[in-house]
Write an enzyme that holds these catalytic residues in place. Sequence first.
Site: not given
Length: 164
Positions: A58-60
Amino acid sequence: MAQTKLKGNPIHTAGELPSVGAAAPDFTLVKTDLSERTLSSYPGKKILNIFPSVDTPTCARSVRTFHERAEKLPGVTVLNISADLPFAHTRFCASEGISNAEGLSTFRGDFGQKYGVTLVDGPLAGLLARSVLVLDEQNKVLHVELVPEIAQEPDYDAALAKVQ
């Protein structure tokens, strides 16, 4: 103390995000070349994309999405901020073919405390809560989002609407 969730379980932060209309607190963060940057290092409008770790899906996605959508907007800088070491930001951008994303690390500073986003309990304690702030040219807060579930992506449209 604000609250988000991880897999439905409550997780608390060190404080509250700055409110809309407030002046954003100054900070010192570390770039991928290990130099330090402050809020005043970035003129113009800014999107602060704050997240736990660039090594999670999700961060990526948030880094990729903000990079793709905001690079077309003149005078807007996206600051990708996490507790990752600067080398993780460098590795991620190289593997994704992203050459001009601004990766910043909190590993030598108190950004998470100043912005109220350090997670204080749960398995991710010590990392940053997924959140987004949009700042104007004078560093006044235009938009704030603390994502209710850490695994959820931020509302890109709401943030980008404030810089267009």
